[in-house]
Design an enzyme around this catalytic site. Structure first.
Site, PDB file in Angstrom:
ATOM      1  N   GLN A 192       0.800  -1.220   0.000  1.00  0.00           N
ATOM      2  CA  GLN A 192       0.000   0.000   0.000  1.00  0.00           C
ATOM      3  C   GLN A 192       0.837   1.277   0.000  1.00  0.00           C
ATOM      4  O   GLN A 192       0.339   2.339  -0.340  1.00  0.00           O
ATOM      5  CB  GLN A 192      -0.941  -0.009   1.210  1.00  0.00           C
ATOM      6  CG  GLN A 192      -1.951  -1.144   1.134  1.00  0.00           C
ATOM      7  CD  GLN A 192      -2.854  -1.213   2.351  1.00  0.00           C
ATOM      8  OE1 GLN A 192      -2.515  -1.846   3.339  1.00  0.00           O
ATOM      9  NE2 GLN A 192      -3.998  -0.558   2.303  1.00  0.00           N
ATOM     10  N   HIS A 214       1.149  -9.251   4.543  1.00  0.00           N
ATOM     11  CA  HIS A 214       0.019  -8.332   4.591  1.00  0.00           C
ATOM     12  C   HIS A 214      -0.679  -8.337   3.230  1.00  0.00           C
ATOM     13  O   HIS A 214      -0.424  -7.482   2.381  1.00  0.00           O
ATOM     14  CB  HIS A 214       0.467  -6.919   4.988  1.00  0.00           C
ATOM     15  CG  HIS A 214      -0.672  -6.022   5.389  1.00  0.00           C
ATOM     16  ND1 HIS A 214      -0.717  -5.335   6.589  1.00  0.00           N
ATOM     17  CD2 HIS A 214      -1.835  -5.709   4.762  1.00  0.00           C
ATOM     18  CE1 HIS A 214      -1.834  -4.632   6.664  1.00  0.00           C
ATOM     19  NE2 HIS A 214      -2.541  -4.844   5.549  1.00  0.00           N
ATOM     20  N   ASN A 219      -1.476 -10.854   8.354  1.00  0.00           N
ATOM     21  CA  ASN A 219      -2.430  -9.785   8.615  1.00  0.00           C
ATOM     22  C   ASN A 219      -3.844 -10.215   8.241  1.00  0.00           C
ATOM     23  O   ASN A 219      -4.081 -10.702   7.136  1.00  0.00           O
ATOM     24  CB  ASN A 219      -2.076  -8.557   7.773  1.00  0.00           C
ATOM     25  CG  ASN A 219      -3.085  -7.428   7.973  1.00  0.00           C
ATOM     26  OD1 ASN A 219      -3.129  -6.826   9.044  1.00  0.00           O
ATOM     27  ND2 ASN A 219      -3.913  -7.151   6.971  1.00  0.00           N
ATOM     28  N   GLU A 220      -4.742 -10.017   9.156  1.00  0.00           N
ATOM     29  CA  GLU A 220      -6.160 -10.312   8.927  1.00  0.00           C
ATOM     30  C   GLU A 220      -6.351 -11.673   8.280  1.00  0.00           C
ATOM     31  O   GLU A 220      -6.868 -11.794   7.166  1.00  0.00           O
ATOM     32  CB  GLU A 220      -6.824  -9.202   8.112  1.00  0.00           C
ATOM     33  CG  GLU A 220      -6.807  -7.880   8.855  1.00  0.00           C
ATOM     34  CD  GLU A 220      -7.728  -6.831   8.273  1.00  0.00           C
ATOM     35  OE1 GLU A 220      -8.167  -7.000   7.138  1.00  0.00           O
ATOM     36  OE2 GLU A 220      -8.006  -5.852   8.984  1.00  0.00           O
TER      37      GLU A 220
HETATM   38  C1  GCO Z   1      -7.332  -4.219   6.074  1.00  0.00           C
HETATM   39  C2  GCO Z   1      -5.894  -4.040   6.039  1.00  0.00           C
HETATM   40  C3  GCO Z   1      -5.451  -2.683   5.652  1.00  0.00           C
HETATM   41  C4  GCO Z   1      -6.520  -1.728   5.165  1.00  0.00           C
HETATM   42  C5  GCO Z   1      -7.218  -1.037   6.313  1.00  0.00           C
HETATM   43  C6  GCO Z   1      -8.277  -0.062   5.874  1.00  0.00           C
HETATM   44  O1  GCO Z   1      -7.892  -4.164   7.142  1.00  0.00           O
HETATM   45  O2  GCO Z   1      -7.953  -4.381   5.039  1.00  0.00           O
HETATM   46  O3  GCO Z   1      -5.137  -4.555   7.059  1.00  0.00           O
HETATM   47  O4  GCO Z   1      -4.564  -3.030   4.646  1.00  0.00           O
HETATM   48  O5  GCO Z   1      -5.987  -0.785   4.330  1.00  0.00           O
HETATM   49  O6  GCO Z   1      -7.830  -1.964   7.131  1.00  0.00           O
HETATM   50  O7  GCO Z   1      -9.348  -0.679   5.254  1.00  0.00           O
END
Ligand code: GCO
Length: 416
Positions: A21, A115, A159-160
């Site tokens: 990003q 990520h 991440n997530e």
């Molecule tokens: C997500 C990610 C980020 C996003 C942020 C805003 O949550 O999608 O970790 O990369 O950019 O959350 O939406």
């Protein structure tokens, strides 16, 4: 009058970014390919992004000057391992320089190993639905941790991890079945040289098989990072949902909490912390997610302005795992910076409530340090504390950055 709330000593005050990003020209990653497929959901390509790959020195200096003592960023697997089994020392050194820059400025680096973006070659080999992926991911984590572990402050493996599960259930991501009928999906599969059925970039990997593979990849990564080096905490981050039941929605809410949050939270034994990421609440009716409630203010993402979701999800995560929490993301996309301050102020009030009740919250990293590439939505949503002119790459500090930086420096804020 209330006295200022004092945060615990050593509390991490940071901002967060992700390589794809902000770095720019992440040409070896799967997302770069997807961005360039005509008619894909990506409204624009990421291009130079914030050129953070070259400008990290200035950016880290600025964050430190503002008052932050932590910075969460991700390393790009597609750069570190451009072809399977081929590791770049030069790129690892680049991340070493970034880590050094953090330490020189008194900033604790919180490093994310994955990520959302993956190397192209991984997708050509079945991506996040291929049973070899946990081993592939662990090998990269081991290599990177061995090279960099002495400078890492805390590590997030994935991440997530639940993003695809969230996306398909909440309806902002099409199901696999629908995807396979779309032209851009077929073209992307061709670009990766994989059958459309076997194409599985991270954000689209929503099957139960993908869920198992992702969780196994996390587990293998924790072991790999810990065996490679370092004495720093390792955890995962989750897009936790504050699911609230509307009329008749109790049963469906319980089901969704289980599928979106609990499956992941219940698999974290052996981790050192859980990374909580929360932005808004989600209301459900008897069979589906409901649109925003009439009259509630919306953000640029179309989410309800609901900073209280942070407190709710921290409590939920602690209740399910018993682990310490780092808020690895929380923030708002808005053009009105005064609303950003209000959002963060209320979110921090929630963190303070948790701390007062004895919950182990170790830090808060705001998403995001700067306005950046919001995946398929491109550059339109502005989450940043710092604005970026994409022509000149000039950075402009927003009032919210000074406000949150001052809170960070004082390690305290005035409660309402
Ligand atoms: C997500 C990610 C980020 C996003 C942020 C805003 O949550 O999608 O970790 O990369 O950019 O959350 O939406």
């Amino acid at each position: 009058m209330n006295s200022p709330f004092q945060f615990p000593e050593g509390f991490l005050w940071g901002t967060a970014t992700a390589a794809h990003q902000v770095e720019g020209n992440n040409v070896n990653s799967d997302i770069w390919v997807l961005e360039h497929i005509p008619d894909s959901p990506y409204v624009e390509p990421s291009g130079d992004a914030c050129d953070h790959y070259h400008r990290y020195q200035g950016d880290i200096t600025l964050l430190a000057e503002l008052g932050f003592n932590a910075y969460r960023f991700s390393m790009e697997w597609a750069r570190i391992e451009p072809e399977e089994g081929e590791f770049s020392r030069a790129i690892l050194e680049h991340y070493r320089d970034m880590l050094r820059a953090c330490h020189e400025h008194g900033i604790t680096p919180i490093v994310t190993f994955h990520h959302f973006s993956s190397p192209r070659w991984l997708i050509s080999r079945g991506g996040w639905e291929d049973k070899k992926t946990p081993d592939r991911f662990a090998r990269y984590c081991e290599r990177a941790a061995r090279h960099l572990g002495d400078l890492i402050g805390a590590a997030c493996t994935i991440n997530e991890a639940n993003i695809a599960s969230v996306g398909t259930r909440m309806g902002f991501m099409p199901s696999r079945k629908k995807l396979k009928e779309r032209r851009w999906w077929l073209e992307a599969a061709e670009a990766f040289g994989v059958s459309p059925k076997k194409m599985s970039p991270f954000m689209y990997a929503s099957s139960s098989k993908a869920e198992r593979i992702t969780l196994r990849a996390h587990r293998r990564a924790v072991e790999a990072i810990k065996s490679a080096s370092g004495n720093f905490p390792v955890g995962i981050t989750l897009a936790l949902q504050d699911i609230q039941a509307g009329e008749g929605g109790e049963e469906f809410a319980a089901q969704m909490r289980k599928e979106i949050n609990d499956v992941y939270l219940e698999s974290l034994q052996g981790d050192d912390f859980v990374g909580v990421q929360a932005y808004h609440r989600s209301r459900v009716g008897p069979t589906e997610f409901l649109p925003p409630e009439e009259g509630v203010e919306l953000t640029e993402m179309g989410y309800e302005f609901w900073p209280e979701s942070l407190e709710a999800t921290i409590r939920y995560a602690v209740d399910k795992t018993g682990l310490p929490v780092i808020v690895t993301e929380n923030g708002i996309a808005t053009a009105d910076d005064a609303r950003r301050i209000e959002y963060v102020r209320r979110a921090l009030q929630g963190v303070a409530n948790c701390l007062r009740d004895g919950l182990a919250v170790r830090g808060y990293t705001y998403w995001s340090a700067m306005d950046n590439y919001e995946w398929s939505l491109g550059y339109r949503p502005t989450f940043g504390l710092i604005a970026v002119d994409r022509e000149t790459q000039e950075r402009t500090v927003k009032p919210s950055a000074r406000w949150l930086g001052a809170v960070a420096r004082a390690n305290a804020f005035d409660r309402v």
